[in-house]
Design a protein around this motif. Structure first.
Motif, PDB file in Angstrom:
ATOM      1  N   ASN A   1      87.831  52.495 -32.037  1.00 39.74           N
ATOM      2  CA  ASN A   1      86.842  52.551 -33.109  1.00 39.74           C
ATOM      3  C   ASN A   1      85.693  53.480 -32.728  1.00 39.74           C
ATOM      4  O   ASN A   1      84.912  53.179 -31.841  1.00 39.74           O
ATOM      5  CB  ASN A   1      86.313  51.134 -33.376  1.00 39.74           C
ATOM      6  CG  ASN A   1      85.443  51.065 -34.611  1.00 39.74           C
ATOM      7  OD1 ASN A   1      85.071  52.076 -35.194  1.00 39.74           O
ATOM      8  ND2 ASN A   1      85.121  49.851 -35.019  1.00 39.74           N
TER       9      ASN A   1
ATOM     10  N   GLU B   1      76.858  53.436 -36.521  1.00 39.13           N
ATOM     11  CA  GLU B   1      76.907  53.309 -37.981  1.00 39.13           C
ATOM     12  C   GLU B   1      76.159  52.049 -38.425  1.00 39.13           C
ATOM     13  O   GLU B   1      75.445  52.062 -39.435  1.00 39.13           O
ATOM     14  CB  GLU B   1      78.367  53.236 -38.444  1.00 39.13           C
ATOM     15  CG  GLU B   1      78.533  53.070 -39.938  1.00 39.13           C
ATOM     16  CD  GLU B   1      79.989  52.915 -40.351  1.00 39.13           C
ATOM     17  OE1 GLU B   1      80.233  52.875 -41.575  1.00 39.13           O
ATOM     18  OE2 GLU B   1      80.865  52.822 -39.470  1.00 39.13           O
TER      19      GLU B   1
ATOM     20  N   GLY C   1      83.610  54.709 -35.197  1.00 33.49           N
ATOM     21  CA  GLY C   1      82.747  54.781 -36.361  1.00 33.49           C
ATOM     22  C   GLY C   1      83.422  55.561 -37.484  1.00 33.49           C
ATOM     23  O   GLY C   1      84.632  55.782 -37.469  1.00 33.49           O
TER      24      GLY C   1
ATOM     25  N   HIS D   1      81.107  52.383 -32.263  1.00 40.57           N
ATOM     26  CA  HIS D   1      81.009  51.971 -33.666  1.00 40.57           C
ATOM     27  C   HIS D   1      79.668  51.324 -33.990  1.00 40.57           C
ATOM     28  O   HIS D   1      79.379  51.048 -35.149  1.00 40.57           O
ATOM     29  CB  HIS D   1      82.156  51.021 -34.033  1.00 40.57           C
ATOM     30  CG  HIS D   1      82.098  49.683 -33.357  1.00 40.57           C
ATOM     31  ND1 HIS D   1      82.483  49.489 -32.050  1.00 40.57           N
ATOM     32  CD2 HIS D   1      81.694  48.463 -33.809  1.00 40.57           C
ATOM     33  CE1 HIS D   1      82.333  48.213 -31.726  1.00 40.57           C
ATOM     34  NE2 HIS D   1      81.851  47.571 -32.775  1.00 40.57           N
TER      35      HIS D   1
ATOM     36  N   GLU E   1      73.770  59.253 -33.425  1.00 42.82           N
ATOM     37  CA  GLU E   1      74.936  59.819 -32.755  1.00 42.82           C
ATOM     38  C   GLU E   1      74.666  61.235 -32.249  1.00 42.82           C
ATOM     39  O   GLU E   1      75.119  61.615 -31.162  1.00 42.82           O
ATOM     40  CB  GLU E   1      76.136  59.812 -33.707  1.00 42.82           C
ATOM     41  CG  GLU E   1      76.615  58.406 -34.031  1.00 42.82           C
ATOM     42  CD  GLU E   1      77.569  58.373 -35.205  1.00 42.82           C
ATOM     43  OE1 GLU E   1      78.599  57.683 -35.094  1.00 42.82           O
ATOM     44  OE2 GLU E   1      77.288  59.024 -36.232  1.00 42.82           O
TER      45      GLU E   1
END
Length: 267
Positions: A22, A72, A24, A69, A53
């Motif tokens: 994962n 986000e 994001g 993740h 990010e």
């Protein structure tokens, strides 16, 4: 040269065949991923990165460790406080990189406060960033902290991750967070680990503890819930957001909902 991980030649596979996780809301070319560093390289080329990010993957900063993740989630719930005179508190400092990330993200008006038990983290103090030394499982520490910081808009619990630490931090700090503030506890996977005081369906885990919050925000519909509920939670919990290893609670003044009928009678 493809790394073999010590496997027999007949069983060698490229990293990308299994290293997919994962990252994001982004698309990368997994066919170019053979090692962890390749994931970063691919992400740096994405045009869908949010500002957190971009800082994490592209800018110079001290060491930080975050699940990919999470960014986000942070951006979804924190962005309303950007470029405001907000107070951001993070429990758990490690090498100080995350504190720099919050400073960059929230802007020059923000005050960032890091909390840790290690006095060595005092070295990460800088403009806009304060460091407080204390244990998150110490209620007396939190009492003094609240006296020194009467306003907290966002609290991020990235501390020791034991059940005792997470529950005490929530109990001491949730009510103290500002009226429309945000409480975020991360790395909730420790709720499933015995070593941290958790375990699947263990009533002492933070996951099981937090499931009661669902009743708190629905207290209006059953008197027996109300009798066992903490009123401050019912009147201040607006919403619960569970993600992979993260719980976000958004605050707001709450009252019983009202159903209104509008429109014309079709009969």
């Amino acid at each position: 040269m493809i790394e073999t991980l010590g496997l027999k030649e007949s069983k060698v596979v490229s990293y990308y065949k299994w290293m997919r996780f994962n990252i994001g809301a982004h698309q990368i070319d997994w066919n170019k991923v053979y090692r962890v560093s390749d994931v970063i390289t691919e992400l740096q080329q994405c045009d869908t990165l949010n500002d957190l990010e971009k800082f994490y993957y592209k800018k110079h900063h001290r060491l930080a460790a975050k699940y990919l993740h999470f960014f986000e989630i942070y951006d979804r719930h924190f962005q309303k406080y950007r470029n405001t005179e907000c107070v951001i508190v993070e429990v758990g400092i490690w090498k100080g990189g995350a504190l720099q990330m919050w400073k960059d993200y929230f802007g020059s008006k923000a005050q960032i406060v890091g909390i840790d038990v290690e006095e060595s983290t005092l070295q990460y103090k800088e403009e806009q960033i304060k460091i407080e030394i204390g244990s998150q499982s110490d209620r007396e520490f939190w009492k003094k902290f609240k006296e020194n910081y009467p306003k907290v808009d966002i609290l991020i619990d990235d501390g020791g991750h034991t059940m005792e630490q997470q529950i005490i931090t929530f109990e001491e700090m949730f009510e103290h967070i500002s009226e429309e503030g945000v409480y975020l506890c991360e790395d909730l996977h420790t709720s499933y680990w015995d070593d941290y005081g958790g375990g699947y369906k263990n009533p002492a885990s933070f996951i099981e503890y937090s499931k009661n919050f669902i009743d708190y925000i629905n207290v209006w519909y059953n008197e027996s819930i109300f009798k066992n509920n903490y009123p401050c939670y019912t009147h201040t919990m607006h919403s619960l957001h569970y993600y992979d290893s993260v719980l976000v609670i958004e605050k707001r003044k709450m009252k019983e909902g009202v159903c209104l009928i509008t429109g014309e009678n079709s009969l």
